[in-house]
Design a protein around this motif. Structure first.
Motif, mmCIF file in Angstrom:
data_model
loop_
_atom_site.group_PDB
_atom_site.id
_atom_site.type_symbol
_atom_site.label_atom_id
_atom_site.label_comp_id
_atom_site.label_asym_id
_atom_site.label_seq_id
_atom_site.Cartn_x
_atom_site.Cartn_y
_atom_site.Cartn_z
ATOM 1 N N LEU A 47 3.647 -3.062 5.999
ATOM 2 C CA LEU A 47 2.806 -2.557 4.912
ATOM 3 C C LEU A 47 1.461 -2.076 5.447
ATOM 4 N N GLN A 48 0.859 -2.865 6.330
ATOM 5 C CA GLN A 48 -0.429 -2.480 6.913
ATOM 6 C C GLN A 48 -0.305 -1.186 7.696
ATOM 7 N N ALA A 49 0.754 -1.051 8.475
ATOM 8 C CA ALA A 49 0.966 0.167 9.260
ATOM 9 C C ALA A 49 1.219 1.373 8.364
ATOM 10 N N SER A 50 1.642 1.115 7.126
ATOM 11 C CA SER A 50 1.914 2.188 6.168
ATOM 12 C C SER A 50 0.721 2.491 5.271
ATOM 13 N N GLY A 51 -0.432 1.891 5.569
ATOM 14 C CA GLY A 51 -1.653 2.223 4.849
ATOM 15 C C GLY A 51 -2.051 1.282 3.727
ATOM 16 N N VAL A 92 11.221 -4.633 0.736
ATOM 17 C CA VAL A 92 11.127 -3.296 0.147
ATOM 18 C C VAL A 92 10.295 -2.408 1.081
ATOM 19 N N PRO A 93 10.811 -1.243 1.466
ATOM 20 C CA PRO A 93 10.035 -0.328 2.310
ATOM 21 C C PRO A 93 8.772 0.177 1.606
ATOM 22 N N ALA A 94 7.730 0.372 2.386
ATOM 23 C CA ALA A 94 6.447 0.838 1.858
ATOM 24 C C ALA A 94 6.592 2.176 1.136
ATOM 25 N N THR A 95 7.446 3.060 1.623
ATOM 26 C CA THR A 95 7.604 4.364 0.975
ATOM 27 C C THR A 95 8.092 4.222 -0.461
ATOM 28 N N ASP A 96 8.933 3.224 -0.715
ATOM 29 C CA ASP A 96 9.427 3.011 -2.076
ATOM 30 C C ASP A 96 8.348 2.407 -2.968
ATOM 31 N N ILE A 97 7.493 1.561 -2.402
ATOM 32 C CA ILE A 97 6.380 0.997 -3.163
ATOM 33 C C ILE A 97 5.397 2.116 -3.530
ATOM 34 N N LEU A 98 5.118 3.006 -2.592
ATOM 35 C CA LEU A 98 4.223 4.138 -2.880
ATOM 36 C C LEU A 98 4.812 5.035 -3.966
ATOM 37 N N ARG A 99 6.115 5.263 -3.920
ATOM 38 C CA ARG A 99 6.776 6.066 -4.953
ATOM 39 C C ARG A 99 6.655 5.372 -6.313
ATOM 40 N N LEU A 100 6.839 4.048 -6.340
ATOM 41 C CA LEU A 100 6.702 3.278 -7.572
ATOM 42 C C LEU A 100 5.309 3.462 -8.161
ATOM 43 N N LEU A 101 4.289 3.376 -7.306
ATOM 44 C CA LEU A 101 2.909 3.520 -7.770
ATOM 45 C C LEU A 101 2.621 4.931 -8.271
ATOM 46 N N LYS A 102 3.283 5.908 -7.690
ATOM 47 C CA LYS A 102 3.107 7.307 -8.115
ATOM 48 C C LYS A 102 3.846 7.581 -9.423
ATOM 49 N N ASP A 103 5.114 7.122 -9.506
ATOM 50 C CA ASP A 103 5.953 7.404 -10.675
ATOM 51 C C ASP A 103 5.596 6.562 -11.899
ATOM 52 N N LYS A 104 5.123 5.350 -11.677
ATOM 53 C CA LYS A 104 4.728 4.425 -12.742
ATOM 54 C C LYS A 104 5.813 4.218 -13.821
ATOM 55 N N PRO A 105 7.021 3.837 -13.411
ATOM 56 C CA PRO A 105 8.047 3.594 -14.424
ATOM 57 C C PRO A 105 7.736 2.337 -15.230
#
Length: 156
Positions: A47-51, A92-105
């Motif tokens: 997570l840290q390496a992913s920002g 959970v991969p960081a990319t999916d967490i970032l997508r979750l935060l962007k999409d806000k389902p």
């Protein structure tokens, strides 16, 4: 007229940098993990390496946090997290967490069942690109899961 110019200049001097900082702020995630689990620490490093800005806390019982976040027990893992009002359970991969935060389902959050080989934190240093197939599940407010992203298996 001069006063208005000064007010606008002052606003620009103070508000614009704050706005730019907010837009560039790293997502903050709170992680509650087992102190004796190496994969939890590796997931935090991912997570840290992913920002992400990670606040990691060692706890005796991640279940208490999982319940607080509304994540059903059947998705239990050795670490539970919360970011942007969402629960995140497991590798959970960081990319999916970032997508979750962007999409806000409208959802409780994301979960990865089990500890799939090759998922973030579960990499094998002898075969760093290998992984088992697994799904990231989107957990609805009704507790039902749907596939948010599928990861194909990659041979060693």
């Amino acid at each position: 007229m001069q006063r208005r110019r000064f007010t606008l200049a002052a606003l620009a001097a103070f508000a614009l940098p704050a706005l730019a900082h907010a837009q560039n702020a790293r997502p903050r995630i709170a992680v509650y993990k087992d102190a004796n689990c190496g994969c939890c620490s590796q997931w935090v490093a991912h997570l840290q390496a992913s920002g992400f800005e990670v606040a990691a806390t060692d706890v005796d019982d991640t279940g208490a946090w999982r319940r607080r976040f509304g994540m059903p027990e059947r998705f239990a893992s050795c670490h539970s997290a919360q970011v942007g009002g969402y629960a995140v359970e497991g590798h959970v991969p960081a990319t999916d967490i970032l997508r979750l935060l962007k999409d806000k389902p409208a959802a409780v959050g994301l979960a990865v069942a089990g500890m799939p080989a090759g998922s973030p934190g579960m990499e094998d240093p002898r075969h760093p690109h290998a992984r088992a197939a697994y799904d990231v599940q989107l957990i609805g407010k009704d507790g039902k899961a749907s596939v948010y992203r599928h990861y194909q298996a990659v041979a060693a």
